[in-house]
Design a protein around this motif. Structure first.
Motif, PDB file in Angstrom:
ATOM      1  N   ILE A 167      56.106  39.184  61.689  1.00  0.00           N
ATOM      2  CA  ILE A 167      55.666  40.310  62.514  1.00  0.00           C
ATOM      3  C   ILE A 167      56.852  41.019  63.173  1.00  0.00           C
ATOM      4  N   PRO A 168      57.831  40.300  63.768  1.00  0.00           N
ATOM      5  CA  PRO A 168      59.026  41.009  64.231  1.00  0.00           C
ATOM      6  C   PRO A 168      59.763  41.711  63.090  1.00  0.00           C
ATOM      7  N   MET A 169      59.759  41.104  61.895  1.00  0.00           N
ATOM      8  CA  MET A 169      60.410  41.746  60.757  1.00  0.00           C
ATOM      9  C   MET A 169      59.727  43.074  60.418  1.00  0.00           C
ATOM     10  N   TYR A 170      58.416  43.090  60.557  1.00  0.00           N
ATOM     11  CA  TYR A 170      57.685  44.337  60.299  1.00  0.00           C
ATOM     12  C   TYR A 170      58.131  45.445  61.254  1.00  0.00           C
ATOM     13  N   THR A 171      58.248  45.125  62.544  1.00  0.00           N
ATOM     14  CA  THR A 171      58.655  46.154  63.503  1.00  0.00           C
ATOM     15  C   THR A 171      60.113  46.559  63.307  1.00  0.00           C
ATOM     16  N   VAL A 172      60.957  45.618  62.890  1.00  0.00           N
ATOM     17  CA  VAL A 172      62.362  45.953  62.626  1.00  0.00           C
ATOM     18  C   VAL A 172      62.454  46.982  61.513  1.00  0.00           C
ATOM     19  N   ILE A 173      61.684  46.775  60.446  1.00  0.00           N
ATOM     20  CA  ILE A 173      61.758  47.673  59.287  1.00  0.00           C
ATOM     21  C   ILE A 173      60.986  48.966  59.548  1.00  0.00           C
ATOM     22  N   ASN A 174      59.822  48.855  60.163  1.00  0.00           N
ATOM     23  CA  ASN A 174      58.973  50.022  60.364  1.00  0.00           C
ATOM     24  C   ASN A 174      59.495  50.935  61.461  1.00  0.00           C
ATOM     25  N   GLN A 175      60.051  50.347  62.530  1.00  0.00           N
ATOM     26  CA  GLN A 175      60.501  51.150  63.651  1.00  0.00           C
ATOM     27  C   GLN A 175      62.016  51.137  63.818  1.00  0.00           C
ATOM     28  N   GLY A 176      62.628  49.964  63.584  1.00  0.00           N
ATOM     29  CA  GLY A 176      64.071  49.893  63.754  1.00  0.00           C
ATOM     30  C   GLY A 176      64.827  50.798  62.798  1.00  0.00           C
ATOM     31  N   LEU A 177      64.416  50.808  61.534  1.00  0.00           N
ATOM     32  CA  LEU A 177      65.104  51.643  60.550  1.00  0.00           C
ATOM     33  C   LEU A 177      64.800  53.131  60.738  1.00  0.00           C
ATOM     34  N   ARG A 178      63.687  53.441  61.340  1.00  0.00           N
ATOM     35  CA  ARG A 178      63.295  54.839  61.516  1.00  0.00           C
ATOM     36  C   ARG A 178      63.780  55.433  62.834  1.00  0.00           C
ATOM     37  N   SER A 179      64.355  54.599  63.686  1.00  0.00           N
ATOM     38  CA  SER A 179      64.773  55.078  65.005  1.00  0.00           C
ATOM     39  C   SER A 179      65.979  56.019  64.882  1.00  0.00           C
ATOM     40  N   PRO A 180      65.954  57.128  65.614  1.00  0.00           N
ATOM     41  CA  PRO A 180      67.121  58.019  65.599  1.00  0.00           C
ATOM     42  C   PRO A 180      68.274  57.504  66.456  1.00  0.00           C
ATOM     43  N   ASP A 181      67.986  56.542  67.330  1.00  0.00           N
ATOM     44  CA  ASP A 181      69.045  56.012  68.199  1.00  0.00           C
ATOM     45  C   ASP A 181      68.754  54.554  68.557  1.00  0.00           C
ATOM     46  N   VAL A 196      77.133  51.999  65.392  1.00  0.00           N
ATOM     47  CA  VAL A 196      76.566  52.896  64.385  1.00  0.00           C
ATOM     48  C   VAL A 196      76.755  54.331  64.850  1.00  0.00           C
ATOM     49  N   ASP A 197      76.918  55.217  63.882  1.00  0.00           N
ATOM     50  CA  ASP A 197      77.071  56.644  64.162  1.00  0.00           C
ATOM     51  C   ASP A 197      75.770  57.349  63.796  1.00  0.00           C
ATOM     52  N   CYS A 198      75.120  57.908  64.794  1.00  0.00           N
ATOM     53  CA  CYS A 198      73.862  58.600  64.580  1.00  0.00           C
ATOM     54  C   CYS A 198      74.068  60.104  64.713  1.00  0.00           C
ATOM     55  N   ALA A 199      73.406  60.841  63.826  1.00  0.00           N
ATOM     56  CA  ALA A 199      73.572  62.286  63.818  1.00  0.00           C
ATOM     57  C   ALA A 199      72.807  62.955  64.944  1.00  0.00           C
ATOM     58  N   GLY A 200      71.874  62.258  65.531  1.00  0.00           N
ATOM     59  CA  GLY A 200      71.071  62.844  66.587  1.00  0.00           C
ATOM     60  C   GLY A 200      69.824  63.501  66.034  1.00  0.00           C
ATOM     61  N   GLY A 201      69.025  64.036  66.911  1.00  0.00           N
ATOM     62  CA  GLY A 201      67.781  64.656  66.489  1.00  0.00           C
ATOM     63  C   GLY A 201      66.704  63.622  66.245  1.00  0.00           C
ATOM     64  N   SER A 202      65.794  63.924  65.323  1.00  0.00           N
ATOM     65  CA  SER A 202      64.679  63.030  65.037  1.00  0.00           C
ATOM     66  C   SER A 202      64.842  62.280  63.718  1.00  0.00           C
ATOM     67  N   GLU A 203      65.955  62.481  63.023  1.00  0.00           N
ATOM     68  CA  GLU A 203      66.182  61.800  61.761  1.00  0.00           C
ATOM     69  C   GLU A 203      66.625  60.354  62.008  1.00  0.00           C
ATOM     70  N   PRO A 204      66.259  59.438  61.110  1.00  0.00           N
ATOM     71  CA  PRO A 204      66.713  58.042  61.264  1.00  0.00           C
ATOM     72  C   PRO A 204      68.228  57.934  61.295  1.00  0.00           C
TER      73      PRO A 204
END
Length: 382
Positions: A167-181, A196-204
């Motif tokens: 279940i934590p693995m599910y949230t890591v993949i479903n939300q962690g990978l999709r998070s913009p920050d 990690v270098d994030c471009a900002g905005g709403s993109e992962p």
């Protein structure tokens, strides 16, 4: 979830004193599912940044707070592999191998405990028949038998580990990978462990495409339409591998067995993996990658520990390499230790139970036959 159910039902005979286990597992399941699906438990709804949860003095707040370190540890491990591998798919594979390797001692203990319980199932059955109608006496006798055989009644508790991780693995993949920050979750005690270098905005923040799987997005479900039904090819592959793992977890096939419980168990463990196919439109593709690699790891560990188990015969066919196969690290029944059983005499020291005949002999020696005392003489009629 199906993998957890299969492992939880792999025991032929539940150990006495573990009647509390099912309610406890249900409570853990509900808590983790609620924590994993809640928008503010360890993670916030995408596309908001990931932030740790602050401890609050209420039961739900404690559950949320306790869930965060599990999520954070898995997220850190995933991002660590993501920085050294070409794509997120290989990062998930690397993370899965590390997690399963760390769990090897506990999972082996569960496999050994399960197989030993299966080995003494004939003796347990005889004890239950001997004290039919007296449940308390049955549990006392079975508990004493487990103690004499050196079987831990808590070795099977490791079967909840897949549930605690999936279940934590599910949230890591479903939300962690999709998070913009995800930066706040990559800090521990104010120290940034992964940069990690994030471009900002709403993109992962990370590229979630897996090139060697046709560029599918690991953070969302991946299905193909077949007659209006969304079918995941990864779900089908996982189901096939899980069927193999389920059969290997069963005891070796005994053609002479007439126990209906064994037949029901075999049928149940063959049907449960097919439920995963129905979840193909809900489970992210990355989680299926984790499940596939984790189950392959499980199959290899079972092969080295318990051999082929109940894998063969398959449709009446048994290959030559499976006949008389001995695992690399076989499970042996320990010698009986000296103890006083509730029924009287101690069970004999029998260590060779490699054949059904030996196990039947052990069961016959373990249970004392009922002895009839002298009957009173009825008075004669005059």
């Amino acid at each position: 979830m199906t993998r957890f159910v299969n492992e939880a039902t792999s025991n032929m005979t539940p150990a006495p004193g573990r009647n509390w286990l099912r309610p406890a597992l249900l409570i853990i399941l509900v808590a983790l599912v609620a924590a994993g699906c809640s928008g503010d438990v360890g993670v916030l709804p995408v596309p908001n940044p990931l932030v740790p949860v602050t401890l609050t003095p209420d039961p739900w707040g404690v559950i949320q707070w306790a869930y965060t370190p599990i999520f954070q540890a898995l997220l850190l491990l995933l991002f660590a592999f993501e920085t050294i591998t070409p794509d997120v798919g290989l990062a998930i594979i690397g993370m899965t191998i590390v997690v399963r390797t760390l769990l090897v001692p506990l999972i082996r203990r569960q496999m050994v405990s399960t197989r030993r319980i299966q080995m003494i199932a004939p003796e347990v059955k005889e004890l239950q028949k001997r004290h039919k109608g007296d449940r308390v006496k049955q549990q006392q006798e079975v508990s004493a038998l487990y103690k004499e055989r050196g079987i831990s009644q808590f070795g099977c508790l490791a079967m909840i580990l897949p549930l605690l991780i999936i279940i934590p693995m599910y949230t890591v993949i479903n939300q962690g990978l999709r998070s913009p920050d995800p930066t706040p979750m990559l800090h521990v005690a104010g120290i940034e462990l992964i940069s990690v270098d994030c471009a900002g905005g709403s993109e992962p923040c990370v590229d979630t495409a897996v090139p060697w799987l046709g560029g599918l997005d690991a953070s969302v479900p991946s299905t193909i339409d077949i007659f209006g039904f969304g079918l995941s090819l990864l779900a089908v592959l996982y189901t096939v591998i899980q069927l193999m793992a389920s059969r290997m977890a069963l005891p070796p096939h005994d053609p002479a067995s007439t126990d209906p419980n064994i037949k029901i168990q075999r049928q149940t463990m063959l049907l449960l993996p097919f439920m995963t196919v129905l979840w193909g439109g809900v489970i992210p593709a990355g989680l299926y990658i984790y499940l596939i690699v984790s189950t392959v790891y499980q199959v290899l560990q079972q092969y080295l520990t318990t051999g082929w188990g109940g894998m063969f015969p398959l449709f009446g066919w048994t290959p030559a390499f499976a006949v008389g196969h001995t695992p690399r690290f076989p499970v042996a029944m320990p010698a009986a230790v000296s103890s006083t059983r509730a029924a009287g005499a101690s069970a004999p020291q029998i260590t060779a139970r490699s054949t059904p005949a030996a196990r039947a002999a052990s069961a016959a020696r373990t249970v004392r036959p009922a002895q009839r005392g002298r009957q009173g003489r009825r008075g004669r009629r005059r």
